[in-house]
Design an enzyme around this catalytic site. Sequence first.
Site, short mmCIF file in Angstrom:
data_model
loop_
_atom_site.label_atom_id
_atom_site.label_comp_id
_atom_site.label_asym_id
_atom_site.label_seq_id
_atom_site.Cartn_x
_atom_site.Cartn_y
_atom_site.Cartn_z
N GLU A 27 -1.73 -9.28 3.15
CA GLU A 27 -1.67 -9.85 4.52
C GLU A 27 -3.05 -10.13 5.10
O GLU A 27 -3.20 -11.00 5.95
CB GLU A 27 -0.89 -8.91 5.46
CG GLU A 27 -1.42 -7.49 5.62
CD GLU A 27 -0.90 -6.56 4.54
OE1 GLU A 27 -0.35 -7.05 3.54
OE2 GLU A 27 -1.06 -5.33 4.69
N CYS A 45 0.83 -1.20 0.00
CA CYS A 45 0.00 0.00 0.00
C CYS A 45 0.87 1.26 0.00
O CYS A 45 1.42 1.60 -1.03
CB CYS A 45 -1.01 -0.04 1.14
SG CYS A 45 -2.47 0.93 0.75
N HIS A 66 -3.49 -5.16 0.03
CA HIS A 66 -2.91 -5.68 1.28
C HIS A 66 -3.06 -7.20 1.32
O HIS A 66 -4.03 -7.71 1.87
CB HIS A 66 -3.67 -5.12 2.50
CG HIS A 66 -3.46 -3.66 2.76
ND1 HIS A 66 -2.47 -3.20 3.59
CD2 HIS A 66 -4.12 -2.57 2.32
CE1 HIS A 66 -2.53 -1.88 3.65
NE2 HIS A 66 -3.53 -1.46 2.89
N1 GLN Z 1 -2.00 6.75 2.63
C1 GLN Z 1 -2.10 5.97 1.44
C2 GLN Z 1 -3.46 6.12 0.77
O1 GLN Z 1 -4.40 6.53 1.40
C3 GLN Z 1 -1.79 4.53 1.72
C4 GLN Z 1 -2.82 3.86 2.56
C5 GLN Z 1 -2.33 2.58 3.19
O2 GLN Z 1 -1.13 2.33 3.23
N2 GLN Z 1 -3.24 1.78 3.72
O3 GLN Z 1 -3.62 5.81 -0.39
#
Ligand code: GLN
Length: 526
Positions: A500, A376, A498
Amino acid sequence: MKYIVVTGGVMSGLGKGITTASIGRLLKNRGYRVTAVKIDPYLNIDAGTMNPAQHGEVFVLDDGGEVDLDLGNYERFLDINLSSDHNITTGKVYQTVIEKERRGDFLGGTVQIIPHITDQIKEFIHSAAAKELNGEGPADICLVEVGGTVGDIESMPFLEAVRQMHGELPSNEMVLVHVTLVPVDTMGDHKTKPTQHSVKALRELGIAPDIIVARSDCMISAATKKKITAFCDVPVKAVISAITAPDIYQVPMEMEKEGLADVVIEYLGLEKREPDNTWYRIVSREYTSRITVAIVSKYGIEDVYISIKEALKHAGRSLSTEVDIRWLDAETFETADLSEVDGILVPGGFGKRGIEGKIRAIQYARNQKKPYLGLCLGFQLAVIEYARHVLGWEDATSEEMGEGTHVIAILPEQENVDMLGGTMRLGSCTIRLKENTIVERLYGTTDISERHRHRYEVNPDHIADLENAGLVFSGDCGMRMEACEIEDHPFFLATQFHPEFKSRPTHPSPPYIGFVKACRDRRNAA
Ligand code: GLN
């Protein structure tokens, strides 16, 4: 539907979630279909707006629910997919009741905690329990974990609802498990008084536990069990000694030895069955190698990244490789810290703080050819790092972080969002993987489904430039970039999603397997 309600006494942090998940695992090992509900007695609608440094990781479900991290434990232990409805909060209960009141559903009535709030709680529990489980009809048994500690004002309506359910259901359809602490004094003796008091507090609410799980540093003796029996009206066989296991996945095995499954099965009038041991074999596979990976983050608290920790463990077990994690503070780590580890991971995150350090770590991984896994924010920063140091766009950044060339930009549908709760791009969606890429080889297919939680994406205006400079976007969801990797590197993979959140001991996540394997190969080659 049979219910197992788990309450907690004495203090928080006793591992009630792991206990709940472990009871579920014991039943699942016997072929029962088990689901789980978590009650969080706070006024937030969900965990999405809560600071993970205070409350722990925000877990994300397939349907986009941003929920308490215990649901992650349930999914991992029980190998099931839950929904937002499996996390009941005070906020959701009150919101629903107040909406009903405004609609006029209670016309003429005075809306009260009892019966309106308690009825709503029971309705939520029953309907979550009855939900389809993994597409095969409802479960046989539903675990209900009541968050907080008995005596908290916040949990009173929930415990009252449990008391009512207990009266409404036949006696073999509900079992009450109370998890308490049995501390050891300076003389080395186990003290049962805190347990006595918390059971007394439960009784005052009209609830008498059937089973007591006594958490302690060392196994409690037969004499101590007898004492708990005498004061708490629970037979000796239903006093379960639960010590802290070296690994959470060993907790079910410990509880099996203590006879917890037999008692639950007897009380619920279920058929006795021989447990299947496959799961135990998977979670206790011997380690033959060991690696160290750095997680570079701005939080000093590991609870923020529980799912990542567990996903590394699942992948590691499947490769007989023990994964040691070194938590590096994104703002203060030294390059020397990176040279000592076998791989570098930059996890998800929000806001500006610490991002320059994370970019430095990614640059190091890319240049030094150290395995890198970005998740992410760790994906977005890998793109920024590439733009800055390969394309030479020194001011490359994310729109989230401020002025510059926005190689990461706000998602178009997020531009006018002014309510923070539940409005990110959330949950599972189908992603297409490019053939013959690292990520496609790891998943072994071109169509995957993974979970998301973000507001920003790779700016479509800059994709072509990045690709021409050698960055491979190996996964996408139409115009939305979902994964990137680089060639001529042992392992450099980052994902907007993600992985995970879907990793289980029984199904380790492919990107994590690839990462751990690359770290292990590097270590073995050294
Ligand atoms: N801050 C980034 C976004 O909002 C990444 C979000 C995250 O890592 N869950 O896109």
